[in-house]
Each structure stands twice: as structure tokens, then as C-alpha cells.
Scaffold this motif. Sequence first.
Motif, PDB file in Angstrom:
ATOM      1  N   GLY A 147      31.986  -7.315  51.818  1.00 31.55           N
ATOM      2  CA  GLY A 147      31.078  -6.776  52.831  1.00 31.55           C
ATOM      3  C   GLY A 147      31.519  -5.419  53.339  1.00 31.55           C
ATOM      4  N   ALA A 148      32.832  -5.258  53.545  1.00 33.69           N
ATOM      5  CA  ALA A 148      33.351  -3.966  54.009  1.00 33.69           C
ATOM      6  C   ALA A 148      33.153  -2.890  52.946  1.00 33.69           C
ATOM      7  CB  ALA A 148      34.830  -4.104  54.356  1.00 33.69           C
ATOM      8  N   THR A 149      33.343  -3.250  51.681  1.00 33.94           N
ATOM      9  CA  THR A 149      33.156  -2.294  50.589  1.00 33.94           C
ATOM     10  C   THR A 149      31.705  -1.828  50.515  1.00 33.94           C
ATOM     11  OG1 THR A 149      34.944  -3.282  49.292  1.00 33.94           O
ATOM     12  CG2 THR A 149      33.330  -1.962  48.092  1.00 33.94           C
ATOM     13  N   ILE A 150      30.782  -2.784  50.635  1.00 35.68           N
ATOM     14  CA  ILE A 150      29.360  -2.437  50.569  1.00 35.68           C
ATOM     15  C   ILE A 150      28.941  -1.604  51.781  1.00 35.68           C
ATOM     16  CG2 ILE A 150      27.013  -3.367  50.511  1.00 35.68           C
ATOM     17  CD1 ILE A 150      28.249  -5.911  49.214  1.00 35.68           C
ATOM     18  N   GLY A 151      29.342  -2.066  52.969  1.00 38.67           N
ATOM     19  CA  GLY A 151      28.889  -1.417  54.191  1.00 38.67           C
ATOM     20  C   GLY A 151      29.441  -0.021  54.399  1.00 38.67           C
ATOM     21  N   SER A 152      30.645   0.235  53.885  1.00 36.52           N
ATOM     22  CA  SER A 152      31.275   1.541  54.112  1.00 36.52           C
ATOM     23  C   SER A 152      30.987   2.546  53.001  1.00 36.52           C
ATOM     24  CB  SER A 152      32.793   1.363  54.249  1.00 36.52           C
ATOM     25  OG  SER A 152      33.348   0.849  53.050  1.00 36.52           O
ATOM     26  N   ALA A 153      30.128   2.169  52.045  1.00 26.23           N
ATOM     27  CA  ALA A 153      29.862   3.052  50.904  1.00 26.23           C
ATOM     28  C   ALA A 153      28.779   4.077  51.181  1.00 26.23           C
ATOM     29  CB  ALA A 153      29.475   2.216  49.688  1.00 26.23           C
ATOM     30  N   GLY A 154      28.104   3.970  52.332  1.00 22.67           N
ATOM     31  CA  GLY A 154      27.075   4.940  52.669  1.00 22.67           C
ATOM     32  C   GLY A 154      25.755   4.721  51.960  1.00 22.67           C
ATOM     33  N   TRP A 173      39.291   3.157  58.472  1.00 26.14           N
ATOM     34  CA  TRP A 173      39.424   1.756  58.877  1.00 26.14           C
ATOM     35  C   TRP A 173      39.180   0.815  57.701  1.00 26.14           C
ATOM     36  CZ3 TRP A 173      35.889  -2.034  58.251  1.00 26.14           C
ATOM     37  CH2 TRP A 173      34.556  -1.659  58.043  1.00 26.14           C
ATOM     38  N   ALA A 174      38.278   1.212  56.792  1.00 24.91           N
ATOM     39  CA  ALA A 174      38.004   0.362  55.628  1.00 24.91           C
ATOM     40  C   ALA A 174      39.236   0.293  54.726  1.00 24.91           C
ATOM     41  CB  ALA A 174      36.805   0.896  54.851  1.00 24.91           C
ATOM     42  N   GLY A 175      39.937   1.415  54.591  1.00 24.28           N
ATOM     43  CA  GLY A 175      41.161   1.413  53.813  1.00 24.28           C
ATOM     44  C   GLY A 175      42.227   0.527  54.438  1.00 24.28           C
ATOM     45  N   ALA A 176      42.344   0.610  55.772  1.00 20.82           N
ATOM     46  CA  ALA A 176      43.326  -0.221  56.468  1.00 20.82           C
ATOM     47  C   ALA A 176      42.988  -1.705  56.323  1.00 20.82           C
ATOM     48  CB  ALA A 176      43.380   0.174  57.943  1.00 20.82           C
ATOM     49  N   ALA A 191      45.298  -4.546  54.546  1.00 26.48           N
ATOM     50  CA  ALA A 191      45.718  -5.759  55.247  1.00 26.48           C
ATOM     51  C   ALA A 191      45.289  -7.018  54.487  1.00 26.48           C
ATOM     52  CB  ALA A 191      45.139  -5.773  56.659  1.00 26.48           C
ATOM     53  N   LEU A 192      44.035  -7.033  54.031  1.00 25.19           N
ATOM     54  CA  LEU A 192      43.554  -8.191  53.272  1.00 25.19           C
ATOM     55  C   LEU A 192      44.321  -8.341  51.963  1.00 25.19           C
ATOM     56  CD1 LEU A 192      39.681  -7.872  53.749  1.00 25.19           C
ATOM     57  CD2 LEU A 192      41.176  -9.613  54.738  1.00 25.19           C
ATOM     58  N   ASP A 250      43.442  -0.222  46.445  1.00 21.40           N
ATOM     59  CA  ASP A 250      42.236   0.411  47.004  1.00 21.40           C
ATOM     60  C   ASP A 250      42.493   0.928  48.410  1.00 21.40           C
ATOM     61  OD1 ASP A 250      40.933  -0.221  44.679  1.00 21.40           O
ATOM     62  OD2 ASP A 250      39.814  -1.917  45.503  1.00 21.40           O
ATOM     63  N   GLY A 251      43.189   0.120  49.216  1.00 27.87           N
ATOM     64  CA  GLY A 251      43.472   0.550  50.584  1.00 27.87           C
ATOM     65  C   GLY A 251      44.345   1.787  50.629  1.00 27.87           C
ATOM     66  N   ILE A 252      45.355   1.820  49.778  1.00 30.78           N
ATOM     67  CA  ILE A 252      46.254   2.973  49.744  1.00 30.78           C
ATOM     68  C   ILE A 252      45.500   4.233  49.291  1.00 30.78           C
ATOM     69  CG2 ILE A 252      48.254   3.987  48.573  1.00 30.78           C
ATOM     70  CD1 ILE A 252      49.502   1.201  48.543  1.00 30.78           C
TER      71      ILE A 252
END
Length: 225
Positions: free
Chosen positions: A143-150, A74-77, A81-82, A218-220
Amino acid sequence: MGGVLGDVLGFAAAVAISPLPIIAVILILATPRGRLNGVLFTVGWILGLAVLGAVMLAIASPSGASAHHQPPTWAGALKLALGLFLVLFGARQWHRRPRDPAQARLPKWMGAIDRLAPAKIFALGLALAALNAKNAPLTIAAGATIGSAGLPVGRQIAVLAIFVVIATLGLLAPLGVFLVGGERARTTLGNWKGWAAQHNVAVMAVLFFVLGLKLVGDGISVLVP
């Protein structure tokens, strides 16, 4: 943590050099209550970035990273989109830019800044940070990059705080010049405002186009490992 911080620095820098908020704070500093209103505007800006970033952390963190330390699909999608949005937005801005920079016009709402009460100045800073179509996508991507990095929660908050500080440098610079230089700083700030007003559209068009392409890439890379 270093890798994630490196990923969001570009977003923070792009938010920091947004010309319109810089012009707005310079106009605010020129009002009779410039010191108070300038600080209130900057605090509103910081709060807007922090809240929007925190919301994305809350959304992204439960998913975390995959077992291979890759962001979730979902983070990639979202990045894709962004990125597409920013590329199209940048292209549209470039097409609409004035051929002669001297013909550039500021938004009409800026003409009313000297009549705004302190509470509305604070709300304006909040809105330009969290609700603006130019800055919000960049903060959401960060925020998505930080939050999805584990990362552990403490490190997520630390990276978000660094993002907010860097993204606020564009406002802190004129505010610092004004607070230190006082009346002598008005000429310097006036020159900054004139340059930003003339080149606002072109600067943001190029910036969003480049960052949009990065987000698309990055998304791809996440969706097609």
C-alpha cells in the motif's frame, strides 16, 4: 503504473503462498458447511487485504512522489523498518523450525475450526489477512509503495485490486478445486494440507528473509539516493 505493479507483485505472491491461511481454508472446506464457510473465509480475507491496503493508500497518497518521481523519505523509512522486521522475523522462524518436518504442529486454534459459526469464519479470514504479523507488513509495504508513487487515484485503486487478487490466489486454488471436484477433491486437498503443515515454518522463514532484504534495499535507495 507498470513499474509500481512490478514492485508489489512480489509482496502479493508472498501473501498468496502463506501456508497457514491455505491450511485453514482446506480445514474449513472439510466441515459440513464447507462451501458456505470457504466462501465466507475467502471474502473476509479479500476484505481484510483491501481495507488495510486502502488505509495505506489514504495515508501515502497525500504526500505523493517528489518532483523527481522518487518516493518520499517517510516511505523509504517505512520500507527499511518493515524490511528489518521481516529479516529478523524470518531468521527467528528459521531458527525455530522443526528439524524433522514430520514433527511440525499446527496452531491450536485450527482444531476449533469445525466448531466456528459462519460469522466467526468470516472474521477469521479478515484477521489472517489484515492483523496477522506475517501478512500485514507485506500489505502495508504494498500500500505504501502504491500510494507514494504519485499515480492518479484510479490507477492506485487498479494496482491495489490486482495486488488483492494475486494475494488471494493461494485461497482461490483449494476453493476452486473443492467447488469443482467436490468429494473427489478431498484427497488432493489433504495432500496439500499435509505438505503445507510440514513445511510452513521453513517456507515462510525463507520468504520473509528474502523479501525483508528487498525492502531494506528499497528503503536504503530512497533514503540514500
